[in-house]
Design an enzyme around this catalytic site. Sequence first.
Site, PDB file in Angstrom:
ATOM      1  N   LYS A 175       5.380  -3.121   4.949  1.00 54.76           N
ATOM      2  CA  LYS A 175       4.878  -3.199   6.017  1.00 54.76           C
ATOM      3  C   LYS A 175       4.604  -3.832   7.171  1.00 54.76           C
ATOM      4  O   LYS A 175       5.358  -4.767   7.203  1.00 54.76           O
ATOM      5  CB  LYS A 175       2.693  -3.128   5.871  1.00 54.76           C
ATOM      6  CG  LYS A 175       2.090  -2.057   4.913  1.00 54.76           C
ATOM      7  CD  LYS A 175       1.197  -2.586   4.317  1.00 54.76           C
ATOM      8  CE  LYS A 175       1.442  -4.154   3.409  1.00 54.76           C
ATOM      9  NZ  LYS A 175       0.448  -4.697   2.476  1.00 54.76           N
ATOM     10  N   THR A 206      -8.083  -9.151  11.433  1.00 54.21           N
ATOM     11  CA  THR A 206      -7.408  -8.770  10.975  1.00 54.21           C
ATOM     12  C   THR A 206      -7.678  -9.231   9.053  1.00 54.21           C
ATOM     13  O   THR A 206      -6.692  -8.555   8.717  1.00 54.21           O
ATOM     14  CB  THR A 206      -5.825  -8.855  10.959  1.00 54.21           C
ATOM     15  OG1 THR A 206      -5.269 -10.181  10.959  1.00 54.21           O
ATOM     16  CG2 THR A 206      -5.391  -8.605  12.402  1.00 54.21           C
ATOM     17  N   GLY A 208      -8.517  -8.841   5.651  1.00 53.12           N
ATOM     18  CA  GLY A 208      -7.756  -7.518   4.730  1.00 53.12           C
ATOM     19  C   GLY A 208      -7.578  -6.498   4.738  1.00 53.12           C
ATOM     20  O   GLY A 208      -7.879  -5.164   3.828  1.00 53.12           O
ATOM     21  N   THR A 209      -7.167  -6.469   5.710  1.00 54.13           N
ATOM     22  CA  THR A 209      -5.886  -5.026   6.624  1.00 54.13           C
ATOM     23  C   THR A 209      -4.858  -4.878   5.179  1.00 54.13           C
ATOM     24  O   THR A 209      -5.182  -3.731   4.992  1.00 54.13           O
ATOM     25  CB  THR A 209      -5.432  -5.715   7.089  1.00 54.13           C
ATOM     26  OG1 THR A 209      -4.615  -7.252   7.340  1.00 54.13           O
ATOM     27  CG2 THR A 209      -5.787  -5.711   8.467  1.00 54.13           C
ATOM     28  N   GLY A 210      -4.641  -6.064   3.791  1.00 51.26           N
ATOM     29  CA  GLY A 210      -3.762  -5.091   3.129  1.00 51.26           C
ATOM     30  C   GLY A 210      -4.661  -4.155   2.441  1.00 51.26           C
ATOM     31  O   GLY A 210      -4.091  -3.404   1.664  1.00 51.26           O
ATOM     32  N   CYS A 211      -5.209  -4.811   1.603  1.00 55.27           N
ATOM     33  CA  CYS A 211      -6.394  -4.905   0.853  1.00 55.27           C
ATOM     34  C   CYS A 211      -7.230  -2.653   0.680  1.00 55.27           C
ATOM     35  O   CYS A 211      -6.554  -2.289   0.398  1.00 55.27           O
ATOM     36  CB  CYS A 211      -7.717  -5.864   0.612  1.00 55.27           C
ATOM     37  SG  CYS A 211      -7.389  -7.282   0.545  1.00 55.27           S
TER      38      CYS A 211
HETATM   39  O1  PXL Z   1      -5.194  -9.143   1.556  1.00 55.93           O
HETATM   40  C1  PXL Z   1      -4.773 -10.728   0.454  1.00 55.93           C
HETATM   41  C2  PXL Z   1      -6.365 -10.581  -0.325  1.00 55.93           C
HETATM   42  C3  PXL Z   1      -6.392  -9.824  -1.397  1.00 55.93           C
HETATM   43  N1  PXL Z   1      -7.496 -10.664  -2.461  1.00 55.93           N
HETATM   44  C4  PXL Z   1      -8.456 -11.360  -2.189  1.00 55.93           C
HETATM   45  C5  PXL Z   1      -8.138 -11.738  -1.175  1.00 55.93           C
HETATM   46  C6  PXL Z   1      -6.595 -11.435   0.608  1.00 55.93           C
HETATM   47  C7  PXL Z   1      -6.532 -12.593   1.221  1.00 55.93           C
HETATM   48  O2  PXL Z   1      -7.436 -13.540   1.869  1.00 55.93           O
HETATM   49  O3  PXL Z   1      -8.634 -12.930  -0.094  1.00 55.93           O
HETATM   50  C8  PXL Z   1      -9.266 -11.778  -2.895  1.00 55.93           C
END
Ligand code: PXL
Length: 269
Positions: A175, A206, A208-211
């Site tokens: 990404k 932004t 939590g974008t990856g999750c």
């Molecule tokens: O975005 C990565 C991520 C994944 N999981 C948890 C997170 C974070 C970012 O802060 O807190 C639990």
Amino acid sequence: MKHCRVLTIAGTDSGGGAGIQADLKTFTVMRAYGMSVIAAVTAQNTMGVQGVYPLAPEAVGEQLESVFSDIGADAVKTGMLFSAPIITEVAAKLRKFNVSNLVVDPVMIAKGGSRLLEEEATAALKDELLPLTTVITPNIPEAEVLTGVKITTVDDMKTAAKQLVAMGVQAAVVKGGHLTADPIDVLFDGKQVSEFVGRRYQTKNTHGTGCTFSAALAVGLAHGLDLSAAVQQAKDFVSLAISKAVPIGHGHGPTNHLAWLDRTPLADN
Ligand code: PXL
């Protein structure tokens, strides 16, 4: 549309923007049935991570047994797994239950710098999880750690994606959110390289974008989209969620998962 079962194996975010909470919101608005196996609890808000509490590996394994022995899953995603023993446990259950459609988001470090994966767990991620992975979704720093490729250009992203496939995953999406230019994501599916060009929104919201991206990708695969269509849909989902983010908290606010419900319908999805 078939009612699909999608499982996340990840950490919680008490602030609701990332981790398990982002995953379940994404699953729900994309019309999948969401399930969650918790690997770690974080005390967290938009300002940062205040505490990290990993679960005992047996507790993670038992949750997986509960889900797979009864319900099953059409797709699974992993997020924050924190330690090598947890990764070993997760990989053993994924093998035991023959999980296909596995999206691995190799979460390593939160925005503020807190470690969400212990440094010594990188080897377990590579050795045990990558061979089971349908598609891995690293950002640029994560792709650099996993492959050793220094990434400053889109061509470097392609090299890293190919390297990840050589390391055992079926496909890799690197990404481009950390690029300074337009965010281009690169997909290598073992045969073909494709680019997904996005727009950059000027916002600090932004978190939590990856999750959210990897959760949306898992739903697409569960719904039977081919990989390229699932990547495009996940990118559309997260782009809309970023563009419609609402200010919540005092730091990096969350993306708006609900934006998907209000979009102009493109098709029956
Ligand atoms: O975005 C990565 C991520 C994944 N999981 C948890 C997170 C974070 C970012 O802060 O807190 C639990």
